[in-house]
Design an enzyme around this catalytic site. Structure first.
Site, PDB file in Angstrom:
ATOM      1  N   GLY A  15       0.809  -1.122   0.170  1.00  0.00           N
ATOM      2  CA  GLY A  15      -0.103  -0.088  -0.551  1.00  0.00           C
ATOM      3  C   GLY A  15       0.909   1.228  -0.226  1.00  0.00           C
ATOM      4  O   GLY A  15       1.340   1.639   0.828  1.00  0.00           O
ATOM      5  N   ARG A  76       0.783  -4.929  -5.264  1.00  0.00           N
ATOM      6  CA  ARG A  76       1.347  -5.918  -4.506  1.00  0.00           C
ATOM      7  C   ARG A  76       1.308  -7.374  -5.371  1.00  0.00           C
ATOM      8  O   ARG A  76       0.478  -7.773  -6.458  1.00  0.00           O
ATOM      9  CB  ARG A  76      -0.219  -6.075  -3.655  1.00  0.00           C
ATOM     10  CG  ARG A  76      -0.416  -5.564  -2.362  1.00  0.00           C
ATOM     11  CD  ARG A  76      -0.870  -6.102  -1.352  1.00  0.00           C
ATOM     12  NE  ARG A  76      -0.919  -5.140  -0.513  1.00  0.00           N
ATOM     13  CZ  ARG A  76      -1.701  -3.576  -0.272  1.00  0.00           C
ATOM     14  NH1 ARG A  76      -2.572  -3.392  -1.348  1.00  0.00           N
ATOM     15  NH2 ARG A  76      -2.049  -2.978   0.394  1.00  0.00           N
ATOM     16  N   ASP A 107       6.180  -4.845   6.117  1.00  0.00           N
ATOM     17  CA  ASP A 107       6.466  -6.032   6.516  1.00  0.00           C
ATOM     18  C   ASP A 107       6.533  -6.547   5.525  1.00  0.00           C
ATOM     19  O   ASP A 107       7.649  -7.936   4.478  1.00  0.00           O
ATOM     20  CB  ASP A 107       6.172  -6.905   7.225  1.00  0.00           C
ATOM     21  CG  ASP A 107       6.322  -6.208   8.725  1.00  0.00           C
ATOM     22  OD1 ASP A 107       7.577  -6.100   8.726  1.00  0.00           O
ATOM     23  OD2 ASP A 107       5.917  -6.427   9.358  1.00  0.00           O
ATOM     24  N   THR A 129       4.326   2.573   5.731  1.00  0.00           N
ATOM     25  CA  THR A 129       3.284   2.478   5.948  1.00  0.00           C
ATOM     26  C   THR A 129       1.889   3.157   6.613  1.00  0.00           C
ATOM     27  O   THR A 129       2.461   3.183   7.788  1.00  0.00           O
ATOM     28  CB  THR A 129       3.013   0.920   6.045  1.00  0.00           C
ATOM     29  OG1 THR A 129       1.317   0.351   6.198  1.00  0.00           O
ATOM     30  CG2 THR A 129       3.784   0.359   6.831  1.00  0.00           C
ATOM     31  N   ILE A 130       0.918   3.157   6.110  1.00  0.00           N
ATOM     32  CA  ILE A 130       0.127   4.518   7.277  1.00  0.00           C
ATOM     33  C   ILE A 130      -0.248   3.574   8.574  1.00  0.00           C
ATOM     34  O   ILE A 130      -0.518   3.637   9.258  1.00  0.00           O
ATOM     35  CB  ILE A 130      -1.231   4.386   6.503  1.00  0.00           C
ATOM     36  CG1 ILE A 130      -1.893   3.525   6.026  1.00  0.00           C
ATOM     37  CG2 ILE A 130      -0.885   5.513   5.313  1.00  0.00           C
ATOM     38  CD1 ILE A 130      -3.521   4.141   5.865  1.00  0.00           C
ATOM     39  N   ASP A 131      -0.085   1.666   8.083  1.00  0.00           N
ATOM     40  CA  ASP A 131      -0.315   1.249   9.606  1.00  0.00           C
ATOM     41  C   ASP A 131       0.206   0.526  10.665  1.00  0.00           C
ATOM     42  O   ASP A 131       0.507   0.796  11.649  1.00  0.00           O
ATOM     43  CB  ASP A 131      -0.187  -0.085   9.043  1.00  0.00           C
ATOM     44  CG  ASP A 131      -1.393  -0.457   8.282  1.00  0.00           C
ATOM     45  OD1 ASP A 131      -2.533   0.229   7.823  1.00  0.00           O
ATOM     46  OD2 ASP A 131      -1.485  -1.498   6.990  1.00  0.00           O
ATOM     47  N   ASP A 133       3.067  -0.805  11.395  1.00  0.00           N
ATOM     48  CA  ASP A 133       2.832  -1.809  12.199  1.00  0.00           C
ATOM     49  C   ASP A 133       3.831  -3.234  11.823  1.00  0.00           C
ATOM     50  O   ASP A 133       4.130  -4.620  11.499  1.00  0.00           O
ATOM     51  CB  ASP A 133       1.686  -3.143  12.095  1.00  0.00           C
ATOM     52  CG  ASP A 133       1.361  -3.675   9.845  1.00  0.00           C
ATOM     53  OD1 ASP A 133       2.130  -2.501   9.418  1.00  0.00           O
ATOM     54  OD2 ASP A 133       0.707  -3.947   9.893  1.00  0.00           O
ATOM     55  N   GLY A 174      -5.474   0.365   8.762  1.00  0.00           N
ATOM     56  CA  GLY A 174      -4.859  -0.362   9.390  1.00  0.00           C
ATOM     57  C   GLY A 174      -4.136  -1.468   9.830  1.00  0.00           C
ATOM     58  O   GLY A 174      -3.067  -2.128  10.376  1.00  0.00           O
ATOM     59  N   ARG A 175      -4.747  -2.702   8.632  1.00  0.00           N
ATOM     60  CA  ARG A 175      -4.900  -3.626   8.519  1.00  0.00           C
ATOM     61  C   ARG A 175      -5.124  -4.439   9.520  1.00  0.00           C
ATOM     62  O   ARG A 175      -6.622  -4.614  10.168  1.00  0.00           O
ATOM     63  CB  ARG A 175      -3.767  -4.296   7.921  1.00  0.00           C
ATOM     64  CG  ARG A 175      -3.616  -5.454   7.177  1.00  0.00           C
ATOM     65  CD  ARG A 175      -2.779  -5.947   6.486  1.00  0.00           C
ATOM     66  NE  ARG A 175      -2.417  -4.890   5.058  1.00  0.00           N
ATOM     67  CZ  ARG A 175      -2.734  -5.448   3.835  1.00  0.00           C
ATOM     68  NH1 ARG A 175      -3.555  -6.474   3.778  1.00  0.00           N
ATOM     69  NH2 ARG A 175      -2.383  -4.561   3.031  1.00  0.00           N
TER      70      ARG A 175
END
Ligand code: F6P
Length: 325
Positions: A15, A76, A107, A129-131, A133, A174-175
């Site tokens: 993303g 992806r 990741d 990534t905006i997440d 994570d 945020g997945r």
């Protein structure tokens, strides 16, 4: 200047995130300053397989610092998950004379980069990534801008919810992680924040906070739901069925990924891009550049991928403390 590599590729994958362009610019310009040629690989690992590239000079990345999205496009790539696909990518690197790859993403991007490194192409990862994570980095490029975008939208929602004395249920991205939701929830003074890391107890997490807020005189309520919890529409329906409110549901969606990057994202991306190229130039291969207490560290990619990062649950104490009148 003697450098361990003379020609590198840079790609963005997964993303997109505001600040990816700033990272690309930093990679290209740092490389140029060290006499390293830089090739932009388009559409992530797809481009590495198909040889979709553009040679980038310092001039080519003028004006992208303030732009959202990624000038290299992103994707992806299913094919890269196969050994055959990766073999094609390695052959393409050889054909194009790409001696190392800077992979900008999350990741998933780094897992791809690790496989590439195992097949002999040196890599360095930049977390974007905006997440937020990515286990090996306190911070990922794009998070701050996405939070600001979500906050701006929710502030607007609050105006109308307040006027109509309504309950708003807002779904943020945020997945599988709740970093974005909890950060945003505190920043907008949400009535409740639901994240996947906290098992949902509807009575405790939704009904009680709304009831308490109502007893304190509130007539509008803001419920922030991380997409990893499930559908905000379902939460809205449950609120209606349990306490009879008539919530309005808003899914912020991809709007959170757009927009001009914030100062934090531009600055972090510039430093990470610089550190990534420096690492390759020094022959420090197969790393991910992570932030640790404000400093940057190049961690071995294998180790980086095993690291985990947890949402700080004590932030709920802050959220709740803000409800006291
Ligand atoms: O990882 C970034 C992210 O925006 C997640 O928050 C979200 O779940 C996902 O990407 C959406 O992906 P897509 O752009 O494929 O819809």
């Amino acid at each position: 200047m003697t450098t361990a590599v003379k020609r590198i590729g840079v790609l963005t994958s997964g993303g997109d995130a505001p600040g990816m362009n700033a990272a690309v610019r930093a990679v290209v310009r740092t490389a140029a300053g060290m006499g390293i040629e830089c090739v932009g690989i388009r559409r992530g690992y797809h481009g590495l397989i198909s040889g979709d590239f553009v040679t980038l000079t310092g001039n080519d990345v003028s004006h992208i610092l303030s732009e959202g999205g990624t000038m290299l496009y992103t994707a992806r790539c299913e094919e890269f998950l196969t050994v055959e696909g990766r073999k094609k990518a390695v052959s393409m690197c050889k054909l194009l004379g790409i001696e190392a790859v800077v992979a900008i993403g999350g990741d998933g991007t780094f897992r791809g980069a690790l496989e590439l490194s195992r097949m002999g192409v040196p890599v360095v990862g930049i977390p974007a990534t905006i997440d937020n994570d990515v286990g090996c980095s306190n911070y990922t490029i794009g998070f701050d801008t996405a939070c600001n975008t979500a906050i701006e939208c929710i502030d607007k929602l609050r105006d109308t919810m307040q006027s109509h004395e309504r309950c708003s249920v807002v779904e943020v991205m945020g997945r599988h992680a709740g970093f974005l939701a909890l950060y945003v929830g505190i920043a907008v003074g949400a009535t409740a924040v639901l994240i996947p890391e906290r098992e949902l107890d509807f009575e405790r997490d939704v009904v009680e906070p709304i009831r308490n807020a109502r007893l304190k005189g509130n007539t509008h309520f803001m419920i922030v739901v991380a997409e990893g919890v499930g559908s905000a529409v379902d939460i809205g329906r449950q609120i209606h069925e349990t306490i009879g409110l008539d919530p309005r549901v808003t899914v912020l969606g991809h709007i959170q990924r757009g927009g001009t990057p914030s100062a934090r994202d531009r600055e972090t991306a510039s430093r990470m891009g610089y550190a990534a190229v420096k690492s390759l130039a020094e022959g420090n291969f197969n790393t991910v550049i992570g932030t640790h207490m404000g400093d940057l560290k190049a961690l071995p990619i294998e180790e980086a991928l095993q690291m985990t990062k947890h949402v700080q649950m004590d932030r709920y104490e802050v959220l709740e403390a803000m409800h006291v009148r």
